[in-house]
Design a protein around this motif. Structure first.
Motif, PDB file in Angstrom:
ATOM      1  N   ARG A 126     -11.749 165.526 -75.384  1.00  0.00           N
ATOM      2  CA  ARG A 126     -11.589 164.880 -76.688  1.00  0.00           C
ATOM      3  C   ARG A 126     -10.718 163.629 -76.556  1.00  0.00           C
ATOM      4  NH1 ARG A 126      -9.227 169.812 -79.950  1.00  0.00           N
ATOM      5  NH2 ARG A 126      -8.225 170.094 -77.932  1.00  0.00           N
ATOM      6  N   PRO A 127     -10.893 162.648 -77.437  1.00  0.00           N
ATOM      7  CA  PRO A 127     -10.070 161.433 -77.368  1.00  0.00           C
ATOM      8  C   PRO A 127      -8.597 161.743 -77.644  1.00  0.00           C
ATOM      9  CG  PRO A 127     -11.444 161.439 -79.352  1.00  0.00           C
ATOM     10  CD  PRO A 127     -11.879 162.601 -78.523  1.00  0.00           C
ATOM     11  N   ALA A 128      -7.736 160.799 -77.274  1.00  0.00           N
ATOM     12  CA  ALA A 128      -6.290 161.046 -77.293  1.00  0.00           C
ATOM     13  C   ALA A 128      -5.764 161.479 -78.666  1.00  0.00           C
ATOM     14  CB  ALA A 128      -5.553 159.811 -76.809  1.00  0.00           C
ATOM     15  N   ASP A 133      -6.332 166.824 -74.632  1.00  0.00           N
ATOM     16  CA  ASP A 133      -7.140 167.063 -73.443  1.00  0.00           C
ATOM     17  C   ASP A 133      -6.804 166.088 -72.314  1.00  0.00           C
ATOM     18  OD1 ASP A 133      -8.270 168.890 -75.067  1.00  0.00           O
ATOM     19  OD2 ASP A 133     -10.278 168.001 -75.116  1.00  0.00           O
ATOM     20  N   ILE A 134      -6.624 164.810 -72.675  1.00  0.00           N
ATOM     21  CA  ILE A 134      -6.367 163.803 -71.642  1.00  0.00           C
ATOM     22  C   ILE A 134      -4.972 164.007 -71.058  1.00  0.00           C
ATOM     23  CG2 ILE A 134      -6.072 161.315 -71.264  1.00  0.00           C
ATOM     24  CD1 ILE A 134      -8.411 160.903 -73.206  1.00  0.00           C
ATOM     25  N   ALA A 135      -4.004 164.311 -71.923  1.00  0.00           N
ATOM     26  CA  ALA A 135      -2.643 164.576 -71.448  1.00  0.00           C
ATOM     27  C   ALA A 135      -2.614 165.785 -70.512  1.00  0.00           C
ATOM     28  CB  ALA A 135      -1.717 164.811 -72.634  1.00  0.00           C
ATOM     29  N   LYS A 136      -3.497 166.752 -70.754  1.00  0.00           N
ATOM     30  CA  LYS A 136      -3.543 167.933 -69.890  1.00  0.00           C
ATOM     31  C   LYS A 136      -4.207 167.653 -68.551  1.00  0.00           C
ATOM     32  CE  LYS A 136      -3.831 171.845 -73.097  1.00  0.00           C
ATOM     33  NZ  LYS A 136      -4.833 172.635 -73.821  1.00  0.00           N
ATOM     34  N   GLY A 137      -4.804 166.474 -68.442  1.00  0.00           N
ATOM     35  CA  GLY A 137      -5.445 166.111 -67.181  1.00  0.00           C
ATOM     36  C   GLY A 137      -6.889 166.564 -67.082  1.00  0.00           C
ATOM     37  N   TYR A 138      -7.511 166.898 -68.218  1.00  0.00           N
ATOM     38  CA  TYR A 138      -8.911 167.320 -68.161  1.00  0.00           C
ATOM     39  C   TYR A 138      -9.852 166.163 -67.831  1.00  0.00           C
ATOM     40  CZ  TYR A 138      -7.655 171.871 -70.137  1.00  0.00           C
ATOM     41  OH  TYR A 138      -7.131 173.119 -70.332  1.00  0.00           O
ATOM     42  N   GLY A 139      -9.428 164.940 -68.094  1.00  0.00           N
ATOM     43  CA  GLY A 139     -10.270 163.803 -67.772  1.00  0.00           C
ATOM     44  C   GLY A 139      -9.528 162.521 -68.013  1.00  0.00           C
ATOM     45  N   PRO A 140      -9.971 161.421 -67.353  1.00  0.00           N
ATOM     46  CA  PRO A 140      -9.272 160.140 -67.523  1.00  0.00           C
ATOM     47  C   PRO A 140      -9.656 159.421 -68.807  1.00  0.00           C
ATOM     48  CG  PRO A 140     -11.076 159.906 -65.959  1.00  0.00           C
ATOM     49  CD  PRO A 140     -11.065 161.341 -66.382  1.00  0.00           C
ATOM     50  N   ASP A 179     -11.076 172.923 -69.134  1.00  0.00           N
ATOM     51  CA  ASP A 179     -12.291 172.149 -69.299  1.00  0.00           C
ATOM     52  C   ASP A 179     -12.774 171.692 -67.919  1.00  0.00           C
ATOM     53  OD1 ASP A 179     -13.916 170.471 -71.448  1.00  0.00           O
ATOM     54  OD2 ASP A 179     -13.585 169.239 -69.679  1.00  0.00           O
ATOM     55  N   LEU A 180     -14.103 171.610 -67.746  1.00  0.00           N
ATOM     56  CA  LEU A 180     -14.633 171.270 -66.431  1.00  0.00           C
ATOM     57  C   LEU A 180     -15.383 169.937 -66.407  1.00  0.00           C
ATOM     58  CD1 LEU A 180     -15.968 174.794 -65.314  1.00  0.00           C
ATOM     59  CD2 LEU A 180     -13.774 173.746 -64.796  1.00  0.00           C
ATOM     60  N   ALA A 181     -15.265 169.126 -67.472  1.00  0.00           N
ATOM     61  CA  ALA A 181     -16.043 167.880 -67.530  1.00  0.00           C
ATOM     62  C   ALA A 181     -15.764 166.981 -66.329  1.00  0.00           C
ATOM     63  CB  ALA A 181     -15.744 167.138 -68.828  1.00  0.00           C
ATOM     64  N   ASN A 182     -14.538 167.023 -65.823  1.00  0.00           N
ATOM     65  CA  ASN A 182     -14.172 166.156 -64.696  1.00  0.00           C
ATOM     66  C   ASN A 182     -13.694 166.987 -63.505  1.00  0.00           C
ATOM     67  OD1 ASN A 182     -13.911 163.464 -63.753  1.00  0.00           O
ATOM     68  ND2 ASN A 182     -11.682 163.594 -63.980  1.00  0.00           N
ATOM     69  N   ARG A 234     -18.246 164.944 -63.184  1.00  0.00           N
ATOM     70  CA  ARG A 234     -17.232 163.890 -63.121  1.00  0.00           C
ATOM     71  C   ARG A 234     -17.439 162.921 -64.279  1.00  0.00           C
ATOM     72  NH1 ARG A 234     -16.273 163.367 -57.085  1.00  0.00           N
ATOM     73  NH2 ARG A 234     -14.691 161.916 -57.761  1.00  0.00           N
ATOM     74  N   ILE A 235     -16.348 162.455 -64.799  1.00  0.00           N
ATOM     75  CA  ILE A 235     -16.434 161.355 -65.774  1.00  0.00           C
ATOM     76  C   ILE A 235     -15.445 160.259 -65.363  1.00  0.00           C
ATOM     77  CG2 ILE A 235     -17.296 162.593 -67.812  1.00  0.00           C
ATOM     78  CD1 ILE A 235     -14.281 162.821 -68.660  1.00  0.00           C
ATOM     79  N   ASP A 236     -15.314 160.064 -64.046  1.00  0.00           N
ATOM     80  CA  ASP A 236     -14.345 159.067 -63.583  1.00  0.00           C
ATOM     81  C   ASP A 236     -14.993 157.691 -63.396  1.00  0.00           C
ATOM     82  OD1 ASP A 236     -15.920 159.980 -61.563  1.00  0.00           O
ATOM     83  OD2 ASP A 236     -14.327 160.174 -60.069  1.00  0.00           O
ATOM     84  N   TYR A 237     -15.906 157.342 -64.286  1.00  0.00           N
ATOM     85  CA  TYR A 237     -16.533 156.019 -64.263  1.00  0.00           C
ATOM     86  C   TYR A 237     -16.457 155.430 -65.667  1.00  0.00           C
ATOM     87  CZ  TYR A 237     -20.207 158.990 -66.136  1.00  0.00           C
ATOM     88  OH  TYR A 237     -20.893 159.909 -66.885  1.00  0.00           O
TER      89      TYR A 237
END
Lengths: 456, 183
Positions: free
Chosen positions: B74-76, B81-88, B112-115, B171-174
């Motif tokens: 989810r967005p910030a 989610d982002i603070a937890k490191g689930y994705g960049p 979460d496994l998105a990344n 991965r969503i690191d792009y």
């Protein structure tokens, strides 16, 4: 709009054509209830002890949890809905459902297909969407069985030559129509001819809201209206509001779908529509609250309701309905939803709706209907009490535990978090067994009597 | 309300309204969404899954992993989610355009496994996690995905290899036109 007929006494015990299908639906509902509660116990044990039954692929958590959800919804709730709705329609004077063999075919088809579908899940043929997990191949059979079991009785009912339609029946007609449409469309667009990417999630959320609010919710609301009025002997208070409640409920329910996807990868405007309509659900919820609580509040009505087995269950049901509706509306707002989304809090909300409200109302309905179709009394009053207290404490206790302690920040690393879950689930199972023993003794005894009479 | 036709048409209208308003508008907006390059002239994202990863997706599905694991960040402003490191970055609709069966998930007993593919360091780490999850985790061990060979060494089955290939493909690191990675 006349309300007279719903006050008429239910004179015909077993001369309506719907008796056999209603019995069958109740018997299978009870069977699935026991199966789903045993599965629920295993699933909660597995959360406490992940290694429990972990050696066999069939019994992995991911499958059993899915199995439990489907057995509970399509087994217990669906069969209870079929039975109660059919009975409420038939209980009205001047309507006799003649094609009961069609409903029996529907019962057979639904339960056989469900057994096959759940077997397939156990073997690993499952989809990733809640309540669409059964293989798509079983869907057509479920769909057709539904038409026989629920839609045709509803159509036959409203096409009867005379008679008014009481508010309960609007909700039954709505529920019987919504399920096949929502189920059919969603099966086609998600599993048979999948749309691309996140649209599937959007369609699935629409399906879930329609099933949850307009099929399951409507049926429970219908039964609540009927039994509150019938058992308290009073007309529904502020009945003139019921029409508004009905139409706003049906109009807003489907639109609330995106509120369950907040923060997800769907367009923000769609999420906002979901939040807005979720707030608008306040209108029907308040009206239903006025109708239900208003009717019971006259002349020490609550004390009277507490002393009546059916109304005692329904009282727990409408309190759960009020609390869960308030929570659902409140936690559809973005800031609160952000905290609880994906956590056990949402499981607690579900528990409060599907168990605290829906299941309790159907338990109450069973206490009214079963003696009338079997023509006998409940074998054991102690078992009735055991059923009520185990299920009220187990069901509401579980919901409260999940709502209060369900945040990861509260329970992370606390293994004892699942111990109360196991306790409450076990308590529910005890209640369900008590209920099943009482009901089956009654159903079997009356089946034997009928058998003897035909041979005499 | 006595008229059956009136009730039925009303119910039909309410269903059609939400179907049209949400799902048809959704289809109009998202139906033609396709892949896009992270930067001009670059390769298209999301990348196509390899054959082994597609088989692994099936294993993921069969084991019901989606019951406990989501694949959406989810967005910030909406959760941490982002603070937890689930994705960049948050996941957006375009990240899922190639998926014929979406595994978004709706409940998190696990992370979460998105990344996850970008977080996991090696195949061995993922195999190790599947065979013996961290202490205190509610995740069961998936020992039935492994066999012991003649020399007494534990080997992953084909399904375990496929599952790991799939997990590595998450991965969503792009950069996506709708959600850029933070510089």
């Amino acid at each position: 709009m006349s309300q007279d007929h719903h006050r008429q006494s239910h004179s015909s015990k077993s001369n309506t054509g719907s008796t056999l299908p209603v019995r069958l639906f109740f018997a299978s509902a009870l069977g699935w209830l026991i199966i789903s509660s045993v599965l629920g116990l295993i699933v909660s044990l597995k959360l406490q002890l992940p290694s429990f039954m972990a050696g066999c692929e069939w019994f992995t958590y991911g499958r059993l949890e899915v199995l439990q959800r489907n057995a509970f919804t399509y087994g217990w709730i669906a069969n209870a809905i079929f039975g109660v709705n059919l009975w409420i329609m038939s209980a009205l004077a001047r309507f006799e459902f003649k094609d009961s063999w069609l409903a029996v075919c529907g019962w057979l088809g639904w339960n056989l297909t469900l057994t096959l579908g759940l077997g397939a899940i156990l073997l690993g043929h499952l989809n990733g969407y809640a309540l669409l997990e059964m293989p798509k191949e079983v869907a057509p059979a479920l769909f057709i069985s539904f038409l026989f079991a629920a839609l045709w009785p509803a159509v036959a009912f409203v096409r009867r030559p005379t008679g008014h339609v009481f508010v309960s029946q609007w909700y039954i007609i709505g529920a019987s129509f919504v399920f096949p449409v929502a189920f059919g469309i969603t099966q086609l667009l998600v599993l048979w001819y999948p749309t691309s990417g996140v649209l599937q999630a959007l369609i699935h959320s629409w399906f879930i809201q329609n099933i949850q609010l307009l099929w399951i919710g409507s049926s429970a609301i219908s039964a609540t209206y009927y039994f509150i009025s019938k058992e308290s002997g009073r007309t529904i208070s502020a009945y003139y509001l019921a029409t508004v409640g009905f139409w706003t409920y049906f109009l807003f329910a489907g639109w609330t779908a995106p509120a369950s996807l907040l923060g997800g990868p769907i367009p923000v405007w769609i999420q906002s529509v979901g939040v807005t309509t979720a707030l608008m659900m306040l209108v029907p919820v308040i009206i239903l609250g006025i109708n239900f609580f208003g009717t019971l509040s006259y002349n020490r009505g609550f004390a009277g309701a507490w002393n009546n087995t059916t109304l005692r269950f329904i009282l727990v049901g409408i309190v759960s309905f009020a609390v869960s509706s308030a929570l659902n509306i409140l936690f559809s707002t973005r800031s609160l939803n952000a905290i609880v989304r994906f956590t056990d809090f949402t499981v607690g909300q579900q528990q409060l709706v599907n168990y605290g409200f829906v299941s309790m109302v159907f338990f109450g309905a069973a206490y009214y209907i079963l003696p009338r179709i079997t023509g006998s009394f409940w074998p054991s009053a102690k078992l009735v009490h055991l059923h009520f207290w185990s299920c009220a404490i187990g069901g509401l206790g579980l919901a409260l535990h999940l709502l209060i302690c369900g945040y990861p920040t509260v329970n992370s690393g606390v293994m004892s978090y699942y111990l109360p879950v196991i306790f409450f689930v076990l308590l529910q199972l005890v209640g369900h067994i008590a209920f099943a023993i009482n009901s089956f003794v009654m159903l079997l005894a009356s089946a034997r009597n009928t058998h003897d009479n035909t041979h005499a | 309300m006595k008229d059956f036709n009136l009730i039925l048409s009303g119910i039909f209208f309410t269903l059609a309204a939400s179907f049209g308003g949400l799902l048809i508008s959704g289809e109009v907006q998202l139906g033609t969404l396709g892949r896009a390059p992270a930067e001009e002239g670059g390769p298209l994202y999301p990348p196509r899954e390899t054959g082994l990863a597609i088989q692994g997706r099936q294993v993921y599905l069969e084991l019901g992993c989606v019951t406990c694991h989501t694949q959406q960040v989810r967005p910030a402003g909406q959760g941490n989610d982002i603070a937890k490191g689930y994705g960049p970055r948050p996941t957006v609709a375009r990240d899922y355009v190639l998926q014929t069966q979406l595994l978004l998930g709706n409940h998190r007993n696990g992370p979460d496994l998105a990344n996850y593919g970008a977080r996991a360091k090696s195949d061995d780490e993922i195999h190790g996690h599947l065979r013996s999850p961290a202490a205190g985790s509610t995740m069961p061990a998936y020992n039935f995905l492994y066999v012991v060979d003649k020399n007494g060494v534990t080997q992953p089955t084909e399904r375990a290899q496929a599952l790991v290939a799939y997990l590595k493909s998450l991965r969503i690191d792009y950069n996506s036109p709708e959600a850029k990675l933070k510089q």
